[in-house]
Motif scaffolding. Structure first.
Motif, short mmCIF file in Angstrom:
data_model
loop_
_atom_site.label_atom_id
_atom_site.label_comp_id
_atom_site.label_asym_id
_atom_site.label_seq_id
_atom_site.Cartn_x
_atom_site.Cartn_y
_atom_site.Cartn_z
N ARG A 1 0.83 -1.21 0.00
CA ARG A 1 0.00 0.00 0.00
C ARG A 1 0.86 1.25 0.00
O ARG A 1 0.55 2.22 -0.70
N LEU A 2 1.94 1.25 0.76
CA LEU A 2 2.82 2.41 0.81
C LEU A 2 3.41 2.70 -0.57
O LEU A 2 3.37 3.84 -1.05
N ILE A 3 3.94 1.70 -1.21
CA ILE A 3 4.56 1.88 -2.53
C ILE A 3 3.51 2.26 -3.56
O ILE A 3 3.75 3.10 -4.43
N ALA A 4 2.32 1.68 -3.48
CA ALA A 4 1.26 1.98 -4.44
C ALA A 4 0.81 3.44 -4.37
O ALA A 4 0.38 4.01 -5.38
N THR A 5 0.95 4.07 -3.21
CA THR A 5 0.50 5.45 -3.08
C THR A 5 1.58 6.47 -3.44
O THR A 5 1.32 7.66 -3.50
N ALA B 1 4.41 8.46 -5.81
CA ALA B 1 4.55 8.89 -7.20
C ALA B 1 5.54 7.97 -7.91
O ALA B 1 6.33 7.27 -7.28
N GLU B 2 5.54 7.99 -9.22
CA GLU B 2 6.40 7.09 -9.99
C GLU B 2 7.87 7.28 -9.65
O GLU B 2 8.63 6.32 -9.58
N TYR B 3 8.29 8.51 -9.42
CA TYR B 3 9.70 8.78 -9.14
C TYR B 3 9.94 9.07 -7.67
O TYR B 3 10.91 9.70 -7.30
N GLY B 4 9.09 8.62 -6.79
CA GLY B 4 9.28 8.75 -5.35
C GLY B 4 8.69 10.04 -4.80
O GLY B 4 8.33 10.95 -5.52
N ASP B 5 8.52 10.01 -3.52
CA ASP B 5 7.99 11.18 -2.79
C ASP B 5 9.04 11.73 -1.86
O ASP B 5 9.88 11.08 -1.38
#
Length: 68
Positions: A58-62, A64-68
């Motif tokens: 869930r964390l990774i799915a939320t 952005a494509e290039y990280g937060d």
């Protein structure tokens, strides 16, 4: 009171990228380059038993494509 110690061209108390770059520049002569290449990557077909906890999914799915 913070003391300022001279380390190369960057003051030891200086925060951020400038200090990191200075630290890296001083360490570069100590890094050894391996003579031969490392081992070949393992093909995905040989990787078994990898599980990802649902909270991590869930964390990774939320993100952005290039990280937060």
């Amino acid at each position: 009171m913070e003391t300022m110690e001279q380390t190369g061209n960057v003051m030891a108390s200086e925060p951020g990228l400038a200090r990191l770059r200075g630290d890296c520049a001083r360490m570069a002569p100590h890094w050894v380059v391996p003579v031969e290449p490392g081992p070949a990557p393992v093909p995905p077909s040989r990787i078994h038993g990898v599980s990802v906890p649902p909270d991590s999914v869930r964390l990774i799915a939320t993100m952005a494509e290039y990280g937060d």
